[in-house]
Design a protein around this motif. Structure first.
Motif, short mmCIF file in Angstrom:
data_model
loop_
_atom_site.label_atom_id
_atom_site.label_comp_id
_atom_site.label_asym_id
_atom_site.label_seq_id
_atom_site.Cartn_x
_atom_site.Cartn_y
_atom_site.Cartn_z
N ALA A 188 15.44 5.12 0.05
CA ALA A 188 15.09 4.31 -0.94
C ALA A 188 15.72 3.44 -1.67
O ALA A 188 15.70 2.80 -2.70
CB ALA A 188 13.66 4.68 -1.62
N ILE B 233 0.84 -1.45 0.13
CA ILE B 233 -0.11 -0.02 -0.04
C ILE B 233 0.91 1.33 0.48
O ILE B 233 1.44 1.50 0.84
CB ILE B 233 -0.83 -0.28 1.27
N THR C 25 3.01 1.81 3.26
CA THR C 25 4.53 2.01 2.70
C THR C 25 3.66 3.91 2.56
O THR C 25 3.81 4.49 1.39
CB THR C 25 5.18 1.82 2.07
N ILE C 26 2.69 4.72 3.25
CA ILE C 26 2.39 6.00 2.85
C ILE C 26 3.30 6.92 3.90
O ILE C 26 3.01 6.48 4.69
CB ILE C 26 1.16 5.64 2.75
N PHE D 48 12.28 -1.26 7.11
CA PHE D 48 12.65 -0.62 5.82
C PHE D 48 11.59 1.16 5.81
O PHE D 48 12.95 1.51 5.46
CB PHE D 48 12.15 -0.86 5.40
N1 LIG Z 1 11.60 7.77 0.55
C1 LIG Z 1 13.13 7.36 1.39
O1 LIG Z 1 13.89 7.39 1.39
C2 LIG Z 1 12.09 6.74 2.50
C3 LIG Z 1 13.10 5.58 3.06
C4 LIG Z 1 12.69 4.53 4.64
C5 LIG Z 1 11.21 4.72 4.95
N2 LIG Z 1 10.62 5.76 4.33
C6 LIG Z 1 9.01 5.73 4.82
O2 LIG Z 1 7.67 5.00 4.49
C7 LIG Z 1 7.28 5.89 3.89
C8 LIG Z 1 6.45 6.09 2.39
O3 LIG Z 1 7.68 7.51 2.05
P1 LIG Z 1 7.77 7.12 0.17
O4 LIG Z 1 8.86 8.27 0.91
O5 LIG Z 1 7.65 6.10 -0.78
O6 LIG Z 1 6.56 8.47 -0.25
P2 LIG Z 1 5.91 8.86 -1.62
O7 LIG Z 1 7.45 8.88 -2.28
O8 LIG Z 1 5.39 10.07 -0.63
O9 LIG Z 1 4.55 7.90 -1.62
C9 LIG Z 1 3.44 8.43 -1.04
C10 LIG Z 1 2.67 6.81 -1.53
O10 LIG Z 1 2.11 6.96 -0.66
C11 LIG Z 1 0.28 6.92 -1.56
N3 LIG Z 1 -0.73 7.05 -0.72
C12 LIG Z 1 -0.29 8.35 -0.34
N4 LIG Z 1 -1.71 8.17 1.07
C13 LIG Z 1 -2.34 6.81 0.13
C14 LIG Z 1 -3.28 6.69 0.36
N5 LIG Z 1 -4.44 7.07 1.58
N6 LIG Z 1 -4.51 5.62 0.53
C15 LIG Z 1 -3.42 4.38 -0.47
N7 LIG Z 1 -2.56 5.23 -1.19
C16 LIG Z 1 -1.59 6.14 -0.11
C17 LIG Z 1 1.09 7.76 -2.47
O11 LIG Z 1 -0.52 7.20 -3.93
P3 LIG Z 1 -0.43 8.83 -4.41
O12 LIG Z 1 0.90 9.04 -5.28
O13 LIG Z 1 -1.80 7.77 -5.40
O14 LIG Z 1 -1.44 9.40 -3.68
C18 LIG Z 1 2.41 7.23 -3.12
O15 LIG Z 1 2.21 6.12 -4.33
C19 LIG Z 1 6.98 7.22 4.40
O16 LIG Z 1 6.84 7.07 6.68
C20 LIG Z 1 8.38 8.01 4.59
O17 LIG Z 1 8.96 8.01 5.37
C21 LIG Z 1 10.87 6.71 3.11
#
Ligand SMILES: NC(=O)c1ccc[n+]([C@@H]2O[C@H](COP(=O)([O-])OP(=O)(O)OC[C@H]3O[C@@H](n4cnc5c(N)ncnc54)[C@H](OP(=O)(O)O)[C@@H]3O)[C@@H](O)[C@H]2O)c1
Length: 222
Positions: free
Chosen positions: A132, A6, A64-65, A127
């Motif tokens: 990423a 997710i 992972t949102i 993770f």
């Molecule tokens: N980026 C990193 O390097 C990293 C590393 C470790 C942990 N994290 C953590 O992992 C989590 C995700 O990070 P990310 O960087 O992958 O985020 P991101 O690139 O901003 O992606 C967010 C994703 O979540 C989806 N989303 C948002 N609201 C949603 C909902 N209500 N229902 C279903 N899907 C939803 C979005 O879909 P839409 O595009 O359709 O809105 C998008 O696909 C965060 O808590 C972040 O802090 C990130």
């Protein structure tokens, strides 16, 4: 294994890529609907689904949102989903950059406890402490020198062992980081966060973490 994901952003997208490359079936969802996932689906062969379907398609379901969007997930997301299904939380609280104020966390709740409470399910935290891009590219064969290790925290030993095995398949040493109440040791600003340490380094970093939430990781609003 069947894996529901997710969130299809930085982490969800790269986990989709890696799990598909390993031969797992991946059911991936975002907020805008399956039809918006065509590029990722074409690239990886994953199955695009709705959020509800993703929660019901996996032996493991990875949420992972962004933290701020967790309360937007359906209230009954995991209703009727077997307790054997392992739910993984990759989340980090970024109050100043992204998430705004989340009262429970500001009041002292461990981030993954808050996620677990919102989802109404136990979670395994994993993770969350690796970029990423590194998750996608820096995995190595077991036994390789300098293999990056990732902490995995959770209360259910069976669930944790399943996630530790997936971590290993992805090319990283899994380190058992204790129960969910210990998972503050891998939250943002801790030594293990984005450290890319090996297993001994991860254990040292977890042990040296401080519980105090620094001002830059707190919301500025009351
Ligand atoms: N980026 C990193 O390097 C990293 C590393 C470790 C942990 N994290 C953590 O992992 C989590 C995700 O990070 P990310 O960087 O992958 O985020 P991101 O690139 O901003 O992606 C967010 C994703 O979540 C989806 N989303 C948002 N609201 C949603 C909902 N209500 N229902 C279903 N899907 C939803 C979005 O879909 P839409 O595009 O359709 O809105 C998008 O696909 C965060 O808590 C972040 O802090 C990130």
């Amino acid at each position: 294994m069947n894996i529901g994901i997710i969130g299809a952003g930085n982490i969800g997208g790269n986990l989709t890529r890696r799990f598909r490359a390993l031969g797992h079936k991946v059911f991936v969802a975002n907020s805008r609907g399956p039809e918006t996932l065509a590029d990722l689906v074409e690239e990886t062969g994953a199955t695009p689904v709705t959020v509800d379907q993703a929660a019901r398609s996996g032996d493991v379901v990875i949420v992972t949102i962004p933290m701020k969007n967790i309360p937007d997930l359906p209230r009954d997301l995991f209703a009727g989903v077997s307790d054997d299904v392992v739910v993984v939380d990759t989340g980090n609280y970024y109050p100043q950059q992204r998430d705004g104020r989340i009262a429970g966390i500001e009041d002292g709740m461990i981030e993954s406890r808050w996620v677990s409470q919102q989802l109404g399910r136990p979670v395994v935290k994993a993770f969350n402490n690796i970029y990423a891009e590194h998750l996608l590219k820096l995995g190595k064969r077991a036994g390789s020198p300098g293999r990056i290790a990732l902490p995995v925290a959770g209360d259910d030993e069976r669930a944790k062992s399943i996630v530790l095995k997936l971590v290993d398949e992805l090319g990283f040493d899994g380190v058992d980081a204790g129960g969910l109440d210990d998972s503050w040791r891998q939250q943002p600003a801790t030594p293990v966060y984005a450290g890319d340490f090996d297993a001994a380094g991860v254990r040292r970093a977890l042990a040296s973490a401080s519980r105090e939430r620094k001002p830059e990781w707190r919301s500025k609003s009351a």
